[in-house]
Design a protein around this motif. Structure first.
Motif, PDB file in Angstrom:
ATOM      1  N   PRO A  15     -16.835  -2.131 -29.728  1.00  0.00           N
ATOM      2  CA  PRO A  15     -15.908  -1.664 -28.687  1.00  0.00           C
ATOM      3  C   PRO A  15     -16.366  -1.998 -27.271  1.00  0.00           C
ATOM      4  O   PRO A  15     -15.540  -2.292 -26.406  1.00  0.00           O
ATOM      5  CB  PRO A  15     -15.852  -0.147 -28.917  1.00  0.00           C
ATOM      6  CG  PRO A  15     -17.099   0.185 -29.657  1.00  0.00           C
ATOM      7  CD  PRO A  15     -17.399  -1.002 -30.504  1.00  0.00           C
ATOM      8  N   VAL A  16     -17.686  -1.969 -27.015  1.00  0.00           N
ATOM      9  CA  VAL A  16     -18.165  -2.223 -25.655  1.00  0.00           C
ATOM     10  C   VAL A  16     -17.934  -3.673 -25.272  1.00  0.00           C
ATOM     11  O   VAL A  16     -17.335  -3.976 -24.234  1.00  0.00           O
ATOM     12  CB  VAL A  16     -19.661  -1.853 -25.540  1.00  0.00           C
ATOM     13  CG1 VAL A  16     -20.216  -2.318 -24.190  1.00  0.00           C
ATOM     14  CG2 VAL A  16     -19.847  -0.352 -25.693  1.00  0.00           C
ATOM     15  N   ARG A  17     -18.397  -4.610 -26.096  1.00  0.00           N
ATOM     16  CA  ARG A  17     -18.187  -6.020 -25.795  1.00  0.00           C
ATOM     17  C   ARG A  17     -16.712  -6.397 -25.926  1.00  0.00           C
ATOM     18  O   ARG A  17     -16.202  -7.204 -25.145  1.00  0.00           O
ATOM     19  CB  ARG A  17     -19.035  -6.890 -26.727  1.00  0.00           C
ATOM     20  CG  ARG A  17     -20.518  -6.918 -26.386  1.00  0.00           C
ATOM     21  CD  ARG A  17     -21.267  -7.811 -27.372  1.00  0.00           C
ATOM     22  NE  ARG A  17     -20.710  -9.148 -27.380  1.00  0.00           N
ATOM     23  CZ  ARG A  17     -21.141 -10.147 -26.623  1.00  0.00           C
ATOM     24  NH1 ARG A  17     -22.127  -9.946 -25.773  1.00  0.00           N
ATOM     25  NH2 ARG A  17     -20.591 -11.344 -26.709  1.00  0.00           N
ATOM     26  N   GLY A  18     -16.037  -5.818 -26.926  1.00  0.00           N
ATOM     27  CA  GLY A  18     -14.632  -6.127 -27.124  1.00  0.00           C
ATOM     28  C   GLY A  18     -13.776  -5.699 -25.955  1.00  0.00           C
ATOM     29  O   GLY A  18     -12.873  -6.426 -25.518  1.00  0.00           O
ATOM     30  N   ALA A  19     -14.051  -4.504 -25.406  1.00  0.00           N
ATOM     31  CA  ALA A  19     -13.266  -4.020 -24.263  1.00  0.00           C
ATOM     32  C   ALA A  19     -13.477  -4.914 -23.049  1.00  0.00           C
ATOM     33  O   ALA A  19     -12.526  -5.235 -22.323  1.00  0.00           O
ATOM     34  CB  ALA A  19     -13.654  -2.580 -23.947  1.00  0.00           C
TER      35      ALA A  19
END
Length: 499
Positions: A11-15
């Protein structure tokens, strides 16, 4: 057994990736939507093409990060760090522990709140990060940092492999330096380069008569005052922004010795936790700008062959600001170079600087006269006042340069506005270069450059013995070469100290 990245990596890199792609998709869709509808290629019932592309790009970004997380794994073995990754193309890297220079941990405020961080693996001679683990838990980052360090030490000390990577309690932790909040504010203020305001003293005498000639009375006075105020305000803004950047970057700075390494931690918005292996130090640099010297302060920078976190080179601030006596004590704690007595450049160098600055002022006067002749009246004659500063500038330049050769080290100093003292251990010297320009040869002078494996970056300055007589340059080059050969065991007897 291979390890995985932290699940929050997705979620962190994807966001982060999805946000940029969503904006790009929205802009692209808005640009082509009307032309496609006019050409009959887009149905009237289809919603905003920009929104559709944004959603598709976000889904694609999240899908890519899921696949990247699934195919990314790493393993710390007894003698290497093994990483295999790749979505479309598989990539396997086996990084020998002996090549690893630094293991650094970087955490933003958001990442600290989530309990994760990025681990950067720097290797000797590399120009960028060799490998990055984005992201792992704080405990895992510490395990990797300690594990690589202890394994490297075991490999250096003996052929036997020490596999206990968690217990470091037997090593001493000595707090060498801690930057207080008061010194941090002072460091932010004293880091100003006074040359920033020199433009005021150059432009005002030149522009003021010119403006007065074309503006009458009160209007000229108003323009002059506003222009001067604007220049000063711009300089203050740059000063404040630079000071704020340093305050944020070095907030909570601490320097600790753990075993044979120096550990530093700093940063408010972005927290950096890195190491400086004592055996990898190439050069230590003591820096003092004019303001620091006036108040008795200096800063210490350590240059290594690797690249530190939050910096564009291998130059990492070991002590951002301290009283000069205290800083010299810390510098000698890192490299015991003893007392230093600087020899100044040759007297001919001072006359050379005087001639050089006089030529520069004359060129400025010539350019001003030519501009006045070509485009109209320009008060170029105001630059004549700069001749008074020529001998002063030449003397300052000459007086703040120097060099010394002591037991185990070569030490050089240069710079007035920002004086730098380089301390180079004998066994870190890579090349000794005798450099003589055309103009130096006319004065019978030369420069000796002591090159190391430091990756200080494009803007870094090498340790140099500048503008000494050619006979002295030859003697310095021979002495430094002999000291290097003695330090690495090629020669048995050390060279005689300089006269």
């Amino acid at each position: 057994m291979a390890s995985k990245l932290h699940p929050l990596t997705v979620p962190v890199r994807g966001a982060s990736r999805a946000l940029g792609l969503a904006i790009a998709g929205s802009v692209l869709g808005s640009m082509v939507q009307e032309p496609l509808r006019a050409a009959g290629l887009l149905p009237f019932w289809m919603p905003s093409l920009g929104m559709v592309l944004a959603v598709l790009f976000v889904i694609g970004a999240l899908a890519y990060e899921i696949l990247r997380y699934r195919f990314f794994a790493y393993e710390l073995t007894d003698d290497s760090l093994y990483i295999h990754s790749g979505v479309l193309f598989r990539r396997e890297r086996d990084i020998p522990l002996g090549r690893i220079q630094n293991v650094d941990i970087t955490r933003s405020i958001f990442q600290r709140a989530l309990g994760i961080g990025a681990v950067g693996i720097e290797t000797a001679g590399g120009s960028s990060t060799e490998a990055a683990l984005n992201f792992v838990s704080r405990a895992e980052a510490t395990r990797l940092q300690e594990g690589i360090r202890t394994r490297k030490r075991s490999l250096d000390e003996s052929d036997s492999i020490h596999t206990d990577t968690e217990d470091t309690s037997g090593e001493s932790h000595e707090r060498l330096f801690e930057l207080s909040d008061e010194d941090l504010v002072l460091y932010s203020l004293l880091s100003l380069d006074p040359r920033l305001f020199s433009i005021v003293f150059v432009l005002v005498p030149t522009v003021a008569p010119f403006a007065t000639e074309y503006l009458a009375g009160r209007a000229a006075a108003v323009v002059f005052v506003l222009g001067l105020f604007g220049l000063v305000l711009a300089g203050l803004a740059v000063w404040i922004l630079g000071g704020f950047s340093r305050f944020v970057g070095y907030y909570g700075f601490t320097l600790t010795r753990v075993g044979d390494e120096l550990r530093y931690e700093r940063g408010l918005l972005q927290r950096y936790d890195g190491s400086i292996p004592a055996g990898k130090i190439q050069t230590i640099v003591i820096e003092e700008n004019v303001l620091m010297r006036h108040f008795g302060y200096a800063s210490l920078t350590i240059e290594t062959a690797g690249y530190g976190p939050g910096s564009e080179s291998g130059a990492e601030s070991a002590v951002p600001l301290a009283k000069r006596d205290r800083l010299l004590e810390l510098a000698r704690d890192v490299e015991d170079f003893g007392e230093v007595e600087f020899a100044r450049p040759a007297p001919e160098a001072r006359r050379r600087y005087t001639v050089r600055y006089a030529i520069v002022v004359t060129a400025l006067l010539g350019a001003g006269f030519l501009g006045s002749w070509l485009v109209g009246p320009v008060p170029w004659y105001g630059l004549v006042a700069l001749y008074a500063a020529v001998p002063i500038a030449a003397r300052k330049k000459w007086a703040h340069r120097g060099w010394d050769i002591v037991d185990g080290y070569v030490i050089t100093r240069t710079g007035f506005w920002r004086r730098r003292t380089h301390v180079v251990p004998d066994d870190r010297v890579q090349t000794v270069i005798d450099r003589r320009t055309l103009f130096q040869r006319r004065w019978g002078l030369g420069t000796v450059v002591i090159d190391t494996a430091s990756s200080g970056g494009f803007a870094s300055q090498e340790a140099s013995v500048i503008d000494v007589r050619t006979a002295t340059a030859d003697a310095v080059r021979s002495a430094v070469t002999e000291k290097l050969l003695t330090a690495v065991g090629v020669l048995k007897e050390p060279p005689e100290p300089r006269d």
